[in-house]
Design an enzyme around this catalytic site. Sequence first.
Site, PDB file in Angstrom:
ATOM      1  N   SER A   1      35.175 -35.920  -3.408  1.00 27.29           N
ATOM      2  CA  SER A   1      36.352 -36.064  -2.453  1.00 27.29           C
ATOM      3  C   SER A   1      35.943 -37.226  -1.283  1.00 27.29           C
ATOM      4  O   SER A   1      34.776 -37.282  -0.997  1.00 27.29           O
ATOM      5  CB  SER A   1      36.787 -34.689  -1.452  1.00 27.29           C
ATOM      6  OG  SER A   1      36.997 -34.044  -2.632  1.00 27.29           O
TER       7      SER A   1
HETATM    8  N1  SAM Z   1      34.017 -30.470  -3.651  1.00 29.70           N
HETATM    9  C1  SAM Z   1      34.140 -31.614  -4.716  1.00 29.70           C
HETATM   10  C2  SAM Z   1      32.971 -32.442  -4.344  1.00 29.70           C
HETATM   11  O1  SAM Z   1      32.544 -32.612  -3.104  1.00 29.70           O
HETATM   12  O2  SAM Z   1      32.549 -33.311  -5.001  1.00 29.70           O
HETATM   13  C3  SAM Z   1      35.307 -32.164  -5.283  1.00 29.70           C
HETATM   14  C4  SAM Z   1      35.869 -31.567  -6.339  1.00 29.70           C
HETATM   15  S1  SAM Z   1      36.952 -32.243  -7.195  1.00 29.70           S
HETATM   16  C5  SAM Z   1      38.032 -33.291  -6.376  1.00 29.70           C
HETATM   17  C6  SAM Z   1      37.785 -30.947  -8.100  1.00 29.70           C
HETATM   18  C7  SAM Z   1      37.108 -29.992  -8.882  1.00 29.70           C
HETATM   19  O3  SAM Z   1      37.657 -28.682  -9.148  1.00 29.70           O
HETATM   20  C8  SAM Z   1      36.661 -30.487 -10.277  1.00 29.70           C
HETATM   21  O4  SAM Z   1      35.270 -30.696 -10.376  1.00 29.70           O
HETATM   22  C9  SAM Z   1      37.276 -29.692 -11.176  1.00 29.70           C
HETATM   23  O5  SAM Z   1      36.883 -29.618 -12.425  1.00 29.70           O
HETATM   24  C10 SAM Z   1      37.533 -28.247 -10.605  1.00 29.70           C
HETATM   25  N2  SAM Z   1      38.381 -27.479 -10.801  1.00 29.70           N
HETATM   26  C11 SAM Z   1      39.614 -27.495 -11.347  1.00 29.70           C
HETATM   27  N3  SAM Z   1      40.061 -26.326 -11.520  1.00 29.70           N
HETATM   28  C12 SAM Z   1      39.119 -25.493 -11.385  1.00 29.70           C
HETATM   29  C13 SAM Z   1      38.970 -24.072 -11.226  1.00 29.70           C
HETATM   30  N4  SAM Z   1      40.040 -23.228 -11.864  1.00 29.70           N
HETATM   31  N5  SAM Z   1      37.777 -23.233 -11.221  1.00 29.70           N
HETATM   32  C14 SAM Z   1      37.012 -24.100 -11.015  1.00 29.70           C
HETATM   33  N6  SAM Z   1      36.930 -25.377 -10.700  1.00 29.70           N
HETATM   34  C15 SAM Z   1      38.153 -26.071 -11.056  1.00 29.70           C
END
Ligand code: SAM
Length: 238
Positions: free
Chosen positions: A74
């Site tokens: 992000s």
């Molecule tokens: N906080 C992260 C960073 O600083 O890099 C950014 C995260 S990215 C915008 C969103 C993440 O949520 C992705 O890696 C995706 O695979 C994960 N995701 C989506 N649905 C999910 C779920 N139900 N449980 C766990 N992770 C999930």
Amino acid sequence: MSASTRSHADPARRDRAAERQRMVERQISSRGVSDPAVLQALGEVPREAFVAPEAVDYAYHDTPLPIAEGQTISQPYIVAVMAEAAEIGPADRVLEVGTGSGYGAAVLGRIAEQVFTIERHPGLAASASACFAELGYDHIEVRVGDGTLGWPEEAPFDAIVVTAGGPADPPPALLEQLAPGGRLVIPMGRDPTGQELVRIRRSDDGRDLVREGLGAVRFVPLIGEGGWEGEEPAPRHP
Ligand code: SAM
């Protein structure tokens, strides 16, 4: 070289503290984030340790960046907004859903006592774990799974931060795992392409939930039992 093999202790690695400080001033505090603990955390966590090797030069740019599995790290400003909205204190136990690169959890971990973070892609979880180990962030635990179900064995949480965009109703398990006085910060929307950032606060007596809108955001979809069905569409940037 993967995130798990980059050495943060490499003496050839340049010190980027000045860039981090500029990022905090120009991208974050100038846009209204004022919680001193959040600003300090953003000033401490080396974002370059969490981005792909080809993106290291852009680590302090005002933008999300691609990581593996078509996901994104992000934008620093969004990480700061969510951390501030979660009102995290030094004794708090925090759950993050959507580990991604691990950067967001690392920031939360500079403020909170303990962070639990869940990622659905095993490769991302492994490389985030390796970064935490290398940086000595041993109070952050990573689990592979569907974060919409929370982490019942470690509940309740003082704050829950969801870093992917869910549907219009929050995942029931996350509400159940919110401590009295706890805050859930989650992007929610009627379709997976755009959301409103929402804070849901459980009252101190545990009985009520109060919901506040914090503005429009755009995140990759939250996929799972309490989120959207199926696989992600083609990679997008939040
Ligand atoms: N906080 C992260 C960073 O600083 O890099 C950014 C995260 S990215 C915008 C969103 C993440 O949520 C992705 O890696 C995706 O695979 C994960 N995701 C989506 N649905 C999910 C779920 N139900 N449980 C766990 N992770 C999930």
